[in-house]
Scaffold this active site. Structure first.
Site, PDB file in Angstrom:
ATOM      1  N   GLU A 144      38.863  52.732 -87.658  1.00  0.00           N
ATOM      2  CA  GLU A 144      38.232  52.932 -86.353  1.00  0.00           C
ATOM      3  C   GLU A 144      37.115  53.953 -86.531  1.00  0.00           C
ATOM      4  OE1 GLU A 144      40.828  52.875 -83.096  1.00  0.00           O
ATOM      5  OE2 GLU A 144      39.338  53.616 -81.669  1.00  0.00           O
ATOM      6  N   LYS A 266      48.507  61.172 -80.042  1.00  0.00           N
ATOM      7  CA  LYS A 266      47.555  60.852 -78.975  1.00  0.00           C
ATOM      8  C   LYS A 266      48.379  60.163 -77.898  1.00  0.00           C
ATOM      9  CE  LYS A 266      43.523  57.878 -77.998  1.00  0.00           C
ATOM     10  NZ  LYS A 266      42.362  57.167 -78.560  1.00  0.00           N
ATOM     11  N   GLU A 270      43.440  56.624 -73.376  1.00  0.00           N
ATOM     12  CA  GLU A 270      42.804  55.346 -73.722  1.00  0.00           C
ATOM     13  C   GLU A 270      43.842  54.261 -74.000  1.00  0.00           C
ATOM     14  OE1 GLU A 270      40.042  56.494 -76.869  1.00  0.00           O
ATOM     15  OE2 GLU A 270      38.552  57.014 -75.347  1.00  0.00           O
ATOM     16  N   ARG A 303      47.190  66.016 -79.132  1.00  0.00           N
ATOM     17  CA  ARG A 303      45.758  65.976 -78.787  1.00  0.00           C
ATOM     18  C   ARG A 303      45.525  66.149 -77.285  1.00  0.00           C
ATOM     19  NH1 ARG A 303      42.789  61.315 -80.139  1.00  0.00           N
ATOM     20  NH2 ARG A 303      40.996  62.330 -81.048  1.00  0.00           N
ATOM     21  N   LYS A 344      39.132  68.609 -78.868  1.00  0.00           N
ATOM     22  CA  LYS A 344      37.797  68.203 -79.343  1.00  0.00           C
ATOM     23  C   LYS A 344      36.787  69.305 -79.018  1.00  0.00           C
ATOM     24  CE  LYS A 344      38.264  63.188 -79.309  1.00  0.00           C
ATOM     25  NZ  LYS A 344      37.678  61.873 -78.988  1.00  0.00           N
ATOM     26  N   ASP A 349      33.127  63.672 -75.662  1.00  0.00           N
ATOM     27  CA  ASP A 349      33.554  62.925 -76.846  1.00  0.00           C
ATOM     28  C   ASP A 349      32.492  62.948 -77.941  1.00  0.00           C
ATOM     29  OD1 ASP A 349      35.081  61.366 -78.451  1.00  0.00           O
ATOM     30  OD2 ASP A 349      34.732  59.501 -77.383  1.00  0.00           O
ATOM     31  N   GLU A 377      30.210  58.704 -85.329  1.00  0.00           N
ATOM     32  CA  GLU A 377      30.340  57.685 -84.288  1.00  0.00           C
ATOM     33  C   GLU A 377      29.155  57.673 -83.332  1.00  0.00           C
ATOM     34  OE1 GLU A 377      33.920  58.013 -81.940  1.00  0.00           O
ATOM     35  OE2 GLU A 377      33.282  56.434 -80.559  1.00  0.00           O
ATOM     36  N   GLU A 495      18.831  64.492 -82.353  1.00  0.00           N
ATOM     37  CA  GLU A 495      18.962  64.842 -80.941  1.00  0.00           C
ATOM     38  C   GLU A 495      17.675  64.519 -80.177  1.00  0.00           C
ATOM     39  OE1 GLU A 495      19.543  69.012 -80.179  1.00  0.00           O
ATOM     40  OE2 GLU A 495      20.492  68.605 -78.248  1.00  0.00           O
TER      41      GLU A 495
END
Ligand code: GCV
Length: 662
Positions: A144, A266, A270, A303, A344, A349, A377, A495
């Site tokens: 993933e 987790k 989600e 998490r 995180k 995210d 990601e 950025e």
């Protein structure tokens, strides 16, 4: 895959000088037959011979013999080391075996970076007790958010163990990683069975290899295991049957895997199951597992990535950024001492720019660790160059104002603020079975850099970049400067051509590479920019969603006011008119246009700089990276034109410099 079908990354060990002696080993207080010590000796022999041509012999006594004297020093702290080189050799002291291994790797690093063996010297102790890699590898071999091929741990629902496994462990140990979670946090299908007889033998083998390099193996856990692999009809953490099921399961795990580290969970996120289904809190879930694993010395890493992922975009009050704090703060002080919350870096995210999560340091009586993402990601899929260490540094250096003198994120997650021992840093790793491990050869700088930074949060981004370049490519000075500058510029460039001033997202949904300004605007994920014909940004002030108030007073005040809010985060916290004047004297809209034109141009500058390295970088690496730069240029151009056209069409305000906008 056969040996040598993969690169040695920063352990390539270029010949640095021709030594004229041999090495002899002397050990005091450590047993040469212990696995970690054996690894340390093996690495020393291998590294020294490659770097200097000097062999390490079992017995040597001639006048050309240098000694590596490894001795135990009980005055040193856990996993730390101290070494000094001299004309006679090197003395290396440590308290424990990991310290010896890290010391050896540090000696080799210094030589690879240009010192002679008699000049090496360092005293170091890890900044963070836990320094972990999280793999999001699935058991079918896919990864993933993986951009470097398939998993080297799993294939067709089996565990792969080969020479690559050992090299992986070597690389991780060489930068001080001491924990690895091998499977994806989204635990489904076969992965739920990793804690059963089906896989114990192989997991044990893997764990033993890791153990030889001072690394503990951890597994991601399916919270619904009692239902999915057991025969219960509930996974309610307060249900006696469920607790008994876990007690038996965890006993079985430790009967088979003696040095198992613990579980990463987790839950309620989600689509993953969790305690909320039963009206329980996150603490109920985490503490139940914590209690069950405690007798074995294991830990539960829980998490905090919990939010509503079925939001209505019309709803402007619900704010995904708030969710972590809203769910976890209330139970501060109730988490058990072998539970650690993994947070995180930002509240959303892993975007290219986010504020630091207010949970970090917000929690005052809870073990907590920082989670960052090395896998790119949202930062270019290891196609675009994006050296992430400066971003991690910003997060670590952030003052939470939590009331302690030691109030930076680095203080909090290292355990210095609260004096807790369960603390540290974790990263979602960017590796796969590509020959070069990380897809883009330059993305290995992030892998290396995270490890080094988690071991020593005081290192600068530049120091880390230079170390990595020296060990990987051993370039002449001029070329080192070019590559170092490329790495250091790259995050800001990425950025500039992507989403402006902290607003984030605007990426192609699902895949997350390339622009789609409204891609997530009318979706369920809580990821909105709220642009209209007058302005853009999310009002997270006290008049908006109130997110800014989750910080301690000083930061809350700073973020709440658009005049004091750091401009790189302006649109994260405020809805701002396009005509708003920034500190640079440019309007917001002109800033968007300018930064996108600049970003694309600077990306071209990176590609041109890379061309200057042709001939000094090994051809295979050079070509692989060159190929990616061509893709990056397309990507930057696409971002520039889609973002600029979007805002021009929304606002009707032209570019003051009259450049082409579509
Ligand atoms: C592992 C993001 C990613 C998901 C990931 C999730 C997480 O939403 O897109 O792929 O799932 O974060 O961190 O759990």
């Amino acid at each position: 895959m056969k040996v040598n079908e993969w690169t040695q990354l920063w352990l390539d060990h270029h010949r640095m000088y021709e030594g004229s002696g041999v090495w002899a080993l002397e050990l005091a207080g450590f047993d040469k037959d212990r696995a970690v010590i054996k690894s340390a000796i093996r690495e020393f022999k291998r590294g020294m011979e490659a770097l200097t041509g000097e062999k390490t012999l079992e017995t040597a006594s001639g006048s050309d013999t240098h000694k590596l004297i490894i001795s135990q020093n009980s005055a040193l702290s856990k996993e730390s080391y101290h070494f000094e080189g001299s004309a006679d050799g090197i003395t290396l002291e440590a308290l424990d075996e990991n310290g010896v291994l890290y010391g050896v790797f540090a000696i080799l690093r210094q030589i690879a970076c240009g010192k002679k063996a008699d000049q090496v010297s360092e005293k170091a102790a890890p900044s963070n007790p836990l320094r972990m890699m999280n793999h999001w590898d699935n058991m079918d071999g896919s990864i993933e958010r993986g951009y470097s091929g398939e998993s080297f741990f799993f294939e067709n629902e089996e565990i792969i163990i080969d020479d690559r496994t050992r090299d992986y462990a070597r690389f991780m140990a060489s930068v001080g990683i001491n924990g690895v979670v091998i499977n994806n946090v989204n635990v489904k299908g076969a992965a739920s069975y990793l804690i059963t007889d089906r896989y114990f033998d192989k997991v044990k083998e893997l764990s033993d290899i890791f153990g030889e390099y001072g690394i503990r193996l951890y597994l991601s856990l399916n919270f619904a295991s009692p239902i999915e692999i057991g025969d219960l009809d509930t996974c309610d953490p307060l249900d006696k049957k469920v607790i008994t099921w876990w007690e038996e399961k965890v006993k079985e795990v430790y009967d088979r895997l003696h040095s198992f580290g613990g579980f990463l969970v987790k839950a309620d996120s989600e689509g993953r199951p969790g305690p909320f289904t039963y009206g329980r809190t996150q603490a109920d879930g985490a503490n139940m597992l914590g209690d069950v694993i405690k007798p074995y010395g294991g830990i539960i890493i829980w998490r905090c990535f919990v939010y509503n992922c079925t939001q209505d975009w019309r709803d402007t009050r619900t704010d995904r950024a708030r969710a972590g704090y809203d769910y976890f703060m209330e139970q501060d002080g109730t988490y058990h001492d072998n539970v650690i919350l993994q947070i995180k870096n930002g509240p959303m995210d892993f975007q290219i720019r986010e504020p630091v999560s207010p949970l970090l340091g917000g929690l005052k009586q809870t073990n907590q660790m920082l989670e960052v993402q090395i896998a790119q990601e949202y930062t270019g899929h290891q196609i675009d160059l994006c050296y992430l260490i400066p971003m991690y540094k910003e997060v670590l250096d952030f003052h939470t104002h939590c009331g302690s003198e030691k109030d930076t994120v680095a203080d909090v997650v290292s355990g210095r603020t609260m004096g807790n021992e369960l603390a540290g840093m974790a990263a979602v790793i960017n590796t796969g079975n590509d020959k070069n491990w990380t897809g883009n050869d330059l993305a290995a700088a992030n892998l290396y850099g995270f490890g080094r930074l988690s071991f020593n949060t005081e290192l600068t981004s530049e120091e880390i970049a230079r170390e990595w370049i020296a060990q990987t490519f051993n370039l002449p000075e001029k070329e080192t400067e070019i590559l170092c500058s490329m790495l250091l510029r790259s995050r800001e460039i990425y950025e500039k051509y992507t989403s402006p001033l902290g607003i984030g997202w605007m990426v192609t949904p699902n895949g997350h590479y390339g622009p789609s300004v409204d891609g997530y605007e009318y979706s369920r994920w809580g990821t909105y920019h709220r642009a209209d014909h007058l302005g853009i940004g999310v009002d997270r002030t006290d008049k908006g969603t109130g997110y800014a108030q989750q910080y301690y007073e000083e930061n809350a005040r700073m973020y709440n006011d658009p005049l004091t809010c750091p401009e790189e985060l302006l649109l994260f916290f405020h809805h701002i008119p396009y005509t708003w004047m920034l500190k640079t004297g440019k309007t917001l809209l002109q800033h968007i246009y300018d930064s996108h034109f600049e970003g694309e141009e600077e990306a071209r500058g990176l590609a041109t700089d890379w061309d200057k390295l042709q001939g000094v970088i090994p051809k295979e690496s050079f070509d692989r990276v060159k190929e990616r730069f061509l893709l990056q240029l397309d990507n930057a151009r696409e971002w520039r034109d889609q973002v600029n056209s979007y805002f021009y069409r929304k606002s009707g305000i032209p570019d003051q410099k009259g450049r082409t906008i579509y």
